[in-house]
Design a protein around this motif. Structure first.
Motif, PDB file in Angstrom:
ATOM      1  N   UNK A 127       0.836  -1.200   0.000  1.00  0.00           N
ATOM      2  CA  UNK A 127       0.000   0.000   0.000  1.00  0.00           C
ATOM      3  C   UNK A 127       0.873   1.253   0.000  1.00  0.00           C
ATOM      4  N   UNK A 128       0.393   2.290  -0.645  1.00  0.00           N
ATOM      5  CA  UNK A 128       1.168   3.526  -0.756  1.00  0.00           C
ATOM      6  C   UNK A 128       1.337   4.233   0.581  1.00  0.00           C
ATOM      7  N   UNK A 129       0.368   4.074   1.457  1.00  0.00           N
ATOM      8  CA  UNK A 129       0.458   4.661   2.798  1.00  0.00           C
ATOM      9  C   UNK A 129      -0.227   3.728   3.781  1.00  0.00           C
ATOM     10  N   UNK A 130       0.444   3.454   4.905  1.00  0.00           N
ATOM     11  CA  UNK A 130      -0.119   2.577   5.928  1.00  0.00           C
ATOM     12  C   UNK A 130      -0.234   3.358   7.235  1.00  0.00           C
ATOM     13  N   UNK A 131      -1.408   3.329   7.815  1.00  0.00           N
ATOM     14  CA  UNK A 131      -1.658   4.018   9.079  1.00  0.00           C
ATOM     15  C   UNK A 131      -2.233   3.011  10.067  1.00  0.00           C
ATOM     16  N   UNK A 132      -1.670   2.988  11.270  1.00  0.00           N
ATOM     17  CA  UNK A 132      -2.161   2.086  12.315  1.00  0.00           C
ATOM     18  C   UNK A 132      -2.655   2.938  13.474  1.00  0.00           C
ATOM     19  N   UNK A 133      -3.947   2.814  13.778  1.00  0.00           N
ATOM     20  CA  UNK A 133      -4.551   3.563  14.875  1.00  0.00           C
ATOM     21  C   UNK A 133      -4.696   2.670  16.097  1.00  0.00           C
ATOM     22  N   UNK A 134      -4.405   3.217  17.254  1.00  0.00           N
ATOM     23  CA  UNK A 134      -4.559   2.468  18.493  1.00  0.00           C
ATOM     24  C   UNK A 134      -5.074   3.406  19.571  1.00  0.00           C
ATOM     25  N   UNK A 135      -5.501   2.855  20.693  1.00  0.00           N
ATOM     26  CA  UNK A 135      -5.979   3.652  21.823  1.00  0.00           C
ATOM     27  C   UNK A 135      -6.088   2.735  23.026  1.00  0.00           C
ATOM     28  N   UNK A 136      -6.108   3.338  24.228  1.00  0.00           N
ATOM     29  CA  UNK A 136      -6.278   2.552  25.442  1.00  0.00           C
ATOM     30  C   UNK A 136      -7.592   1.779  25.374  1.00  0.00           C
ATOM     31  N   UNK A 137      -7.576   0.568  25.899  1.00  0.00           N
ATOM     32  CA  UNK A 137      -8.756  -0.288  25.804  1.00  0.00           C
ATOM     33  C   UNK A 137      -9.980   0.333  26.480  1.00  0.00           C
ATOM     34  N   UNK A 138      -9.783   0.979  27.639  1.00  0.00           N
ATOM     35  CA  UNK A 138     -10.912   1.584  28.346  1.00  0.00           C
ATOM     36  C   UNK A 138     -11.568   2.667  27.497  1.00  0.00           C
ATOM     37  N   UNK A 139     -10.748   3.448  26.826  1.00  0.00           N
ATOM     38  CA  UNK A 139     -11.265   4.524  25.987  1.00  0.00           C
ATOM     39  C   UNK A 139     -11.986   3.955  24.777  1.00  0.00           C
ATOM     40  N   UNK A 183       2.035   5.157  13.102  1.00  0.00           N
ATOM     41  CA  UNK A 183       1.215   4.790  14.252  1.00  0.00           C
ATOM     42  C   UNK A 183       0.675   6.042  14.940  1.00  0.00           C
ATOM     43  N   UNK A 184      -0.640   6.065  15.132  1.00  0.00           N
ATOM     44  CA  UNK A 184      -1.289   7.187  15.801  1.00  0.00           C
ATOM     45  C   UNK A 184      -2.057   6.655  17.011  1.00  0.00           C
ATOM     46  N   UNK A 185      -1.665   7.081  18.203  1.00  0.00           N
ATOM     47  CA  UNK A 185      -2.399   6.730  19.420  1.00  0.00           C
ATOM     48  C   UNK A 185      -3.484   7.783  19.606  1.00  0.00           C
ATOM     49  N   UNK A 186      -4.736   7.361  19.466  1.00  0.00           N
ATOM     50  CA  UNK A 186      -5.852   8.309  19.491  1.00  0.00           C
ATOM     51  C   UNK A 186      -6.441   8.507  20.884  1.00  0.00           C
TER      52      UNK A 186
END
Length: 213
Positions: A127-139, A183-186
């Motif tokens: 893929x030309x751009x790969x983005x992985x989003x994550x966040x705390x499980x409670x949120x 990687x973006x922690x939301x």
């Protein structure tokens, strides 16, 4: 042009994918809905995960249009989808469906966005751009509860924890960020901040000429 957006449930993949689709005129596919459509059909037929042969046969009848069905966002369907997603033969069938969508003629669209769990690692590793989003499980659980309404937050978190563990530890295409993914922690970012970060990465990877000096 293909954009891969991966991450666990409730991290913001759908919101970001739709923002990018509108901003850059991309065609979009929420690949998780393909598994949910299969899960819903299996539940309606009273199938269990032990009846793999029947589930594999059902998978062969799933289409992109199946993702438009009602009732795919429930936690019951999500849990079943996660369970059947560990079946290698099911993934093989549905992977082909996703790749066909990704590499089909985009028509008037500038590119394709696939939102899922293994897009950057398995479906479209180039893929030309790969983005992985994550966040705390409670949120993430709180976000899911707000989406569903009238559902116990503790129950949602328990189901999400079980699904996260199953998705991350399965032998076939486990949930992991691609090595070259942004990687973006939301967890503590606003929706606008997350979307702006994602848009920046897309422009940086795919549209450098549109970025200001």
């Amino acid at each position: 042009m293909i954009i891969a957006i991966d991450g666990p449930s409730g991290a913001g993949k759908g919101t970001v994918a739709h923002y990018l689709a509108q901003k850059f005129n991309f065609k979009i596919l929420d690949t998780g809905l393909i598994y949910r459509a299969l899960a819903k059909e299996a539940l309606q037929q009273g199938l269990t995960t032990d009846q793999q042969h029947q589930i594999i046969e059902l998978a062969q009848r799933i289409t992109i249009e199946s993702t438009n069905e009602d009732g795919l966002r429930s936690e019951e369907v999500a849990a079943m989808a996660s369970k059947i997603a560990v079946i290698p033969e099911v993934r093989a069938v549905l992977n082909d469906l996703q790749r066909a969508f990704a590499h089909a003629d985009a028509g008037d669209f500038a590119g394709i966005i696939l939102d899922g769990r293994d897009i950057g690692t398995v479906i479209c590793p180039d893929a030309d751009c790969k983005i992985y989003l994550t966040a705390d499980q409670e949120i993430r659980a709180l976000r899911r509860m707000q989406q569903e309404g009238n559902i116990c937050a503790i129950k949602v978190q328990e189901m999400m924890a079980e699904r996260d563990k199953r998705d991350s530890s399965r032998n076939t295409a486990p949930l992991n960020a691609a090595k070259d993914a942004y990687i973006i922690d939301t967890s503590h970012l606003s929706i606008d901040e997350v979307c702006q970060k994602a848009a920046y990465y897309v422009q940086k990877s795919c549209l450098p000429d549109t970025m200001s000096a």
